[in-house]
Scaffold this active site. Sequence first.
Site, mmCIF file in Angstrom:
data_model
loop_
_atom_site.group_PDB
_atom_site.id
_atom_site.type_symbol
_atom_site.label_atom_id
_atom_site.label_comp_id
_atom_site.label_asym_id
_atom_site.label_seq_id
_atom_site.Cartn_x
_atom_site.Cartn_y
_atom_site.Cartn_z
ATOM 1 N N LYS A 282 -0.098 -10.076 8.311
ATOM 2 C CA LYS A 282 0.094 -8.679 8.712
ATOM 3 C C LYS A 282 -1.269 -8.215 9.198
ATOM 4 O O LYS A 282 -2.208 -8.064 8.415
ATOM 5 C CB LYS A 282 0.577 -7.826 7.539
ATOM 6 C CG LYS A 282 0.695 -6.344 7.886
ATOM 7 C CD LYS A 282 1.063 -5.504 6.665
ATOM 8 C CE LYS A 282 1.093 -4.019 7.014
ATOM 9 N NZ LYS A 282 1.375 -3.166 5.831
ATOM 10 N N TYR B 289 -2.740 -10.199 4.595
ATOM 11 C CA TYR B 289 -2.702 -8.786 5.002
ATOM 12 C C TYR B 289 -4.132 -8.334 5.267
ATOM 13 O O TYR B 289 -4.938 -8.194 4.362
ATOM 14 C CB TYR B 289 -2.040 -7.962 3.899
ATOM 15 C CG TYR B 289 -1.950 -6.469 4.139
ATOM 16 C CD1 TYR B 289 -2.165 -5.889 5.388
ATOM 17 C CD2 TYR B 289 -1.614 -5.613 3.084
ATOM 18 C CE1 TYR B 289 -2.062 -4.527 5.586
ATOM 19 C CE2 TYR B 289 -1.507 -4.243 3.266
ATOM 20 C CZ TYR B 289 -1.731 -3.709 4.510
ATOM 21 O OH TYR B 289 -1.645 -2.348 4.698
ATOM 22 N N ARG C 260 -9.195 -0.078 4.971
ATOM 23 C CA ARG C 260 -8.995 0.156 3.534
ATOM 24 C C ARG C 260 -9.807 -0.813 2.677
ATOM 25 O O ARG C 260 -10.249 -0.454 1.592
ATOM 26 C CB ARG C 260 -7.510 0.042 3.169
ATOM 27 C CG ARG C 260 -6.701 1.291 3.482
ATOM 28 C CD ARG C 260 -5.329 1.197 2.834
ATOM 29 N NE ARG C 260 -4.467 2.325 3.147
ATOM 30 C CZ ARG C 260 -4.270 3.372 2.336
ATOM 31 N NH1 ARG C 260 -4.906 3.454 1.191
ATOM 32 N NH2 ARG C 260 -3.440 4.344 2.684
ATOM 33 N N THR D 60 0.825 -1.211 0.000
ATOM 34 C CA THR D 60 0.000 0.000 0.000
ATOM 35 C C THR D 60 0.857 1.258 0.000
ATOM 36 O O THR D 60 0.623 2.193 -0.768
ATOM 37 C CB THR D 60 -0.920 0.011 1.241
ATOM 38 O OG1 THR D 60 -1.656 -1.203 1.286
ATOM 39 C CG2 THR D 60 -1.879 1.184 1.191
ATOM 40 N N TYR E 110 -12.837 -3.487 -1.889
ATOM 41 C CA TYR E 110 -13.950 -2.904 -2.643
ATOM 42 C C TYR E 110 -15.092 -3.885 -2.902
ATOM 43 O O TYR E 110 -16.247 -3.563 -2.664
ATOM 44 C CB TYR E 110 -13.489 -2.294 -3.977
ATOM 45 C CG TYR E 110 -14.591 -1.484 -4.640
ATOM 46 C CD1 TYR E 110 -14.910 -0.214 -4.175
ATOM 47 C CD2 TYR E 110 -15.340 -2.004 -5.692
ATOM 48 C CE1 TYR E 110 -15.938 0.518 -4.747
ATOM 49 C CE2 TYR E 110 -16.375 -1.285 -6.269
ATOM 50 C CZ TYR E 110 -16.666 -0.020 -5.794
ATOM 51 O OH TYR E 110 -17.686 0.697 -6.346
ATOM 52 N N ILE F 77 5.560 -4.289 9.972
ATOM 53 C CA ILE F 77 5.784 -3.737 8.636
ATOM 54 C C ILE F 77 5.530 -2.251 8.783
ATOM 55 O O ILE F 77 4.390 -1.810 8.957
ATOM 56 C CB ILE F 77 4.883 -4.403 7.580
ATOM 57 C CG1 ILE F 77 5.290 -5.879 7.419
ATOM 58 C CG2 ILE F 77 4.985 -3.673 6.241
ATOM 59 C CD1 ILE F 77 4.438 -6.670 6.454
#
Length: 290
Positions: free
Chosen positions: A161, A133, A138, A44, A107, A203
Amino acid sequence: MFKGSIVALITPMKKNGEICYKSLKKLVKYHIKNNTNAIVSVGTTGESATLTQEEHYNIIVKTVKYAKKKIPIIAGTGSNSTYEAIQLTKKLENSGISACLSVVPYYNKPTQKGMFKHFNEISKNTNLPQILYNIPQRTGVDLLPETVLKLSKLKNIIGIKEASGDLSRVNHIKSLVNKKFLLISGDDNTALDFIQLGGHAVISVTANIIPYKIFKICKLAIHQKFKKARKINFEIYKLNKLLFIETNPIPIKWAAKKLGIINHDYVRLPLTKLTKKNQNVLNNTLKKII
């Protein structure tokens, strides 16, 4: 291999939008010099959303080349299209990367069953180690611990993550998976607490500009020297917050350019450069830390 400080590497770009490979090479060398434990290429923070597939692949391959096997490279290979995620992953099979970071589909908001099937299909089509992840703010969906348990049993899914911001997830996931399954924080401000609760790494966005401090915090925490780790963590707390004063990676790119770590701080539309007001705010904090 993936313990400690892992940098979510920015993707340097020129004014015309081209990738600045000169800055990328400089950046990789900077992290090798400062003991960063691994690099995430084109996640990202690396602006994966606005790169073409060709650029995405080329940046990862160049990052591996610049690293010269001195630091492991984790490639961002996630997509909201299972087919595209598989294609990119397969393309990178012999690239020299050490693992893939695969984000929860965004999305289109799949169910838990859909998320399991998505990652299961990727796993079946590659031998590369896969790191899940989870970033609900998001993606719009949350990969639940019970689904993580099912995925952890697949042959090459080695960790997650976890960037939900919910620290209770550490113990929840740990109680379900085997001891070898990696738990990696995706949030600089809570990373120390995450490791203290049993996590293995972070991260980090902040590591782009102060890798030596993030490395030291992680090293101290892993060796259970939490008092010393918290002292350093407290010093950079405000910086961690300010690096999200505008959408990531806008502030971190500006800070990296300001410090001479990269040559340009351009981002691709629809992102825009850091406002003058926020440049002043961030600069005042940088002066106190760097």
